[in-house]
Design a protein around this motif. Structure first.
Motif, PDB file in Angstrom:
ATOM      1  N   VAL A 135      33.315  46.324  48.794  1.00 39.15           N
ATOM      2  CA  VAL A 135      33.333  45.040  48.186  1.00 39.15           C
ATOM      3  C   VAL A 135      32.305  44.872  47.111  1.00 39.15           C
ATOM      4  O   VAL A 135      33.042  44.250  45.825  1.00 39.15           O
ATOM      5  CB  VAL A 135      32.862  43.800  49.303  1.00 39.15           C
ATOM      6  CG1 VAL A 135      32.544  42.234  48.746  1.00 39.15           C
ATOM      7  CG2 VAL A 135      33.838  43.721  50.391  1.00 39.15           C
ATOM      8  N   ALA A 136      31.428  45.247  46.958  1.00 37.66           N
ATOM      9  CA  ALA A 136      30.398  45.391  45.836  1.00 37.66           C
ATOM     10  C   ALA A 136      31.311  46.079  44.486  1.00 37.66           C
ATOM     11  O   ALA A 136      31.130  45.415  43.611  1.00 37.66           O
ATOM     12  CB  ALA A 136      29.158  46.125  46.045  1.00 37.66           C
ATOM     13  N   TRP A 137      31.727  47.347  44.732  1.00 43.32           N
ATOM     14  CA  TRP A 137      32.547  48.089  43.758  1.00 43.32           C
ATOM     15  C   TRP A 137      33.565  47.387  43.325  1.00 43.32           C
ATOM     16  O   TRP A 137      33.837  47.163  42.037  1.00 43.32           O
ATOM     17  CB  TRP A 137      32.940  49.338  44.465  1.00 43.32           C
ATOM     18  CG  TRP A 137      33.618  50.113  43.314  1.00 43.32           C
ATOM     19  CD1 TRP A 137      34.968  50.664  43.073  1.00 43.32           C
ATOM     20  CD2 TRP A 137      32.846  50.621  42.057  1.00 43.32           C
ATOM     21  NE1 TRP A 137      35.168  51.122  41.936  1.00 43.32           N
ATOM     22  CE2 TRP A 137      33.876  51.394  41.227  1.00 43.32           C
ATOM     23  CE3 TRP A 137      31.511  50.605  41.402  1.00 43.32           C
ATOM     24  CZ2 TRP A 137      33.638  51.868  40.127  1.00 43.32           C
ATOM     25  CZ3 TRP A 137      31.261  51.078  40.170  1.00 43.32           C
ATOM     26  CH2 TRP A 137      32.511  51.629  39.675  1.00 43.32           C
ATOM     27  N   TYR A 138      34.362  46.545  44.267  1.00 40.23           N
ATOM     28  CA  TYR A 138      35.687  45.776  43.837  1.00 40.23           C
ATOM     29  C   TYR A 138      34.947  44.791  42.972  1.00 40.23           C
ATOM     30  O   TYR A 138      35.708  44.522  41.766  1.00 40.23           O
ATOM     31  CB  TYR A 138      36.298  45.201  44.954  1.00 40.23           C
ATOM     32  CG  TYR A 138      37.480  44.064  44.708  1.00 40.23           C
ATOM     33  CD1 TYR A 138      38.461  44.506  44.237  1.00 40.23           C
ATOM     34  CD2 TYR A 138      37.040  42.737  44.839  1.00 40.23           C
ATOM     35  CE1 TYR A 138      39.592  43.807  43.769  1.00 40.23           C
ATOM     36  CE2 TYR A 138      38.168  41.926  44.370  1.00 40.23           C
ATOM     37  CZ  TYR A 138      39.294  42.314  44.050  1.00 40.23           C
ATOM     38  OH  TYR A 138      40.191  41.307  43.647  1.00 40.23           O
ATOM     39  N   LEU A 139      33.887  43.806  43.196  1.00 38.03           N
ATOM     40  CA  LEU A 139      33.307  42.893  42.287  1.00 38.03           C
ATOM     41  C   LEU A 139      33.050  43.296  40.892  1.00 38.03           C
ATOM     42  O   LEU A 139      33.330  42.778  40.209  1.00 38.03           O
ATOM     43  CB  LEU A 139      32.433  42.197  42.991  1.00 38.03           C
ATOM     44  CG  LEU A 139      32.877  41.257  44.389  1.00 38.03           C
ATOM     45  CD1 LEU A 139      31.570  40.674  45.138  1.00 38.03           C
ATOM     46  CD2 LEU A 139      33.987  40.388  44.094  1.00 38.03           C
ATOM     47  N   VAL A 140      32.491  44.353  41.022  1.00 36.93           N
ATOM     48  CA  VAL A 140      31.807  44.927  39.771  1.00 36.93           C
ATOM     49  C   VAL A 140      33.156  45.407  38.809  1.00 36.93           C
ATOM     50  O   VAL A 140      33.103  45.150  37.613  1.00 36.93           O
ATOM     51  CB  VAL A 140      31.116  46.345  40.136  1.00 36.93           C
ATOM     52  CG1 VAL A 140      30.798  47.089  38.661  1.00 36.93           C
ATOM     53  CG2 VAL A 140      29.610  46.050  40.590  1.00 36.93           C
ATOM     54  N   LYS A 141      34.032  46.029  39.551  1.00 34.94           N
ATOM     55  CA  LYS A 141      35.353  46.442  38.689  1.00 34.94           C
ATOM     56  C   LYS A 141      36.049  45.281  38.282  1.00 34.94           C
ATOM     57  O   LYS A 141      36.747  45.441  37.161  1.00 34.94           O
ATOM     58  CB  LYS A 141      36.153  47.331  39.542  1.00 34.94           C
ATOM     59  CG  LYS A 141      37.051  48.215  38.776  1.00 34.94           C
ATOM     60  CD  LYS A 141      37.750  49.187  39.850  1.00 34.94           C
ATOM     61  CE  LYS A 141      38.728  50.086  38.889  1.00 34.94           C
ATOM     62  NZ  LYS A 141      39.253  51.136  39.878  1.00 34.94           N
ATOM     63  N   LYS A 142      36.190  44.066  38.970  1.00 30.39           N
ATOM     64  CA  LYS A 142      36.793  42.866  38.774  1.00 30.39           C
ATOM     65  C   LYS A 142      36.317  42.270  37.564  1.00 30.39           C
ATOM     66  O   LYS A 142      37.096  41.700  36.560  1.00 30.39           O
ATOM     67  CB  LYS A 142      36.945  42.027  39.664  1.00 30.39           C
ATOM     68  CG  LYS A 142      37.838  40.863  39.789  1.00 30.39           C
ATOM     69  CD  LYS A 142      37.754  40.291  40.912  1.00 30.39           C
ATOM     70  CE  LYS A 142      38.668  38.766  40.625  1.00 30.39           C
ATOM     71  NZ  LYS A 142      38.667  37.947  41.954  1.00 30.39           N
ATOM     72  N   ARG A 143      34.905  42.426  37.194  1.00 28.66           N
ATOM     73  CA  ARG A 143      34.230  41.790  36.054  1.00 28.66           C
ATOM     74  C   ARG A 143      34.333  42.276  34.887  1.00 28.66           C
ATOM     75  O   ARG A 143      34.198  42.018  33.866  1.00 28.66           O
ATOM     76  CB  ARG A 143      32.625  41.452  36.459  1.00 28.66           C
ATOM     77  CG  ARG A 143      32.450  40.399  37.577  1.00 28.66           C
ATOM     78  CD  ARG A 143      30.907  40.262  37.526  1.00 28.66           C
ATOM     79  NE  ARG A 143      30.839  39.452  38.864  1.00 28.66           N
ATOM     80  CZ  ARG A 143      29.689  39.629  39.436  1.00 28.66           C
ATOM     81  NH1 ARG A 143      28.713  40.020  39.305  1.00 28.66           N
ATOM     82  NH2 ARG A 143      29.626  38.723  40.438  1.00 28.66           N
ATOM     83  N   ARG A 144      34.602  43.706  34.907  1.00 29.99           N
ATOM     84  CA  ARG A 144      34.696  44.544  33.777  1.00 29.99           C
ATOM     85  C   ARG A 144      36.071  44.187  32.859  1.00 29.99           C
ATOM     86  O   ARG A 144      37.066  43.995  33.562  1.00 29.99           O
ATOM     87  CB  ARG A 144      34.840  46.019  34.167  1.00 29.99           C
ATOM     88  CG  ARG A 144      33.744  46.699  34.033  1.00 29.99           C
ATOM     89  CD  ARG A 144      34.165  48.237  33.935  1.00 29.99           C
ATOM     90  NE  ARG A 144      32.989  48.992  34.581  1.00 29.99           N
ATOM     91  CZ  ARG A 144      33.308  50.084  35.187  1.00 29.99           C
ATOM     92  NH1 ARG A 144      34.252  50.599  35.389  1.00 29.99           N
ATOM     93  NH2 ARG A 144      32.197  51.064  35.690  1.00 29.99           N
ATOM     94  N   PRO A 145      35.774  44.130  31.515  1.00 28.30           N
ATOM     95  CA  PRO A 145      37.188  44.041  30.964  1.00 28.30           C
ATOM     96  C   PRO A 145      38.087  45.216  31.033  1.00 28.30           C
ATOM     97  O   PRO A 145      37.530  46.403  30.972  1.00 28.30           O
ATOM     98  CB  PRO A 145      36.656  43.843  29.401  1.00 28.30           C
ATOM     99  CG  PRO A 145      35.421  44.356  29.340  1.00 28.30           C
ATOM    100  CD  PRO A 145      34.687  44.134  30.692  1.00 28.30           C
TER     101      PRO A 145
END
Length: 141
Positions: A62-72
Motif C-alpha cells: 500500500v505504501a509503495w502504491y501511494l508513493v508511485k501514485k503521487r509521482r508525476p
C-alpha cells in the motif's frame, strides 16, 4: 524443518519470481515474508507470524502504491524531445483552416499542424509540443 526456514525460503522464492517478472510489488511481499521469518526467530506462534507477514507485506504494498501514485508520470513519448526531435522546434503559421488544422512547410515537407483543444488558433510563431500521429500539435510562442 523450522518455521523460520520455511519463511526464508518463501521470501527467496518471491524475490526470484520478482527478478523474472520485474514486478516491484513482489519485493514488498518478500519484505512481509522476512518479517514473518523474524517473528519465527523470536519464537512467536504461527498465527502471529502470519499476521506479521500480512501487516508488513500489505503495508509495504500500500505504501509503495501511494508513493508511485503521487509521482508525476513520465511524459508521453509523443511529447518527449529525446524520442521526437521535432518537439520544441518552432514553425511559422500563416493561417488556420476552419477545421482547426493548417499546412506548414517544415523540414522540407508539408505537415499538418493542429492546436490544443480549447486554444484559439492564432497566426505567427508556434512551438511543436508533440506529435499526434503524423500531425504536429503546436502551441503559440
Amino acid at each position: 524443518m523450522e518455521e523460520s526456514t520455511i519463511w526464508w525460503l518463501a521470501a527467496g522464492a518471491v524475490v526470484a519470481t520478482e527478478l523474472l517478472t520485474g514486478t516491484f510489488y513482489l519485493l514488498m511481499v518478500a519484505v512481509g515474508l522476512v518479517a514473518a521469518a523474524l517473528a519465527a526467530h523470536l519464537g512467536l506462534p504461527m498465527t502471529l507470524q502470519i499476521i506479521a507477514a500480512a501487516i508488513v507485506g500489505g503495508g509495504a504494498v500500500v505504501a509503495w502504491y501511494l508513493v508511485k501514485k503521487r509521482r508525476p508520470g513520465d511524459p508521453s513519448a509523443r511529447a518527449d524531445r529525446s524520442v521526437n526531435l521535432d518537439v520544441g522546434e518552432t514553425i511559422m503559421i500563416e493561417s488556420w483552416n476552419a477545421d482547426g488544422t493548417t499546412s506548414v512547410k517544415y523540414r522540407g515537407a508539408t505537415w499538418t499542424a493542429i492546436h490544443r483543444p480549447g486554444v484559439t488558433p492564432s497566426t505567427g510563431m508556434h512551438r511543436v509540443a508533440e506529435l499526434v500521429g503524423n500531425r504536429l500539435l503546436v502551441d503559440p510562442v
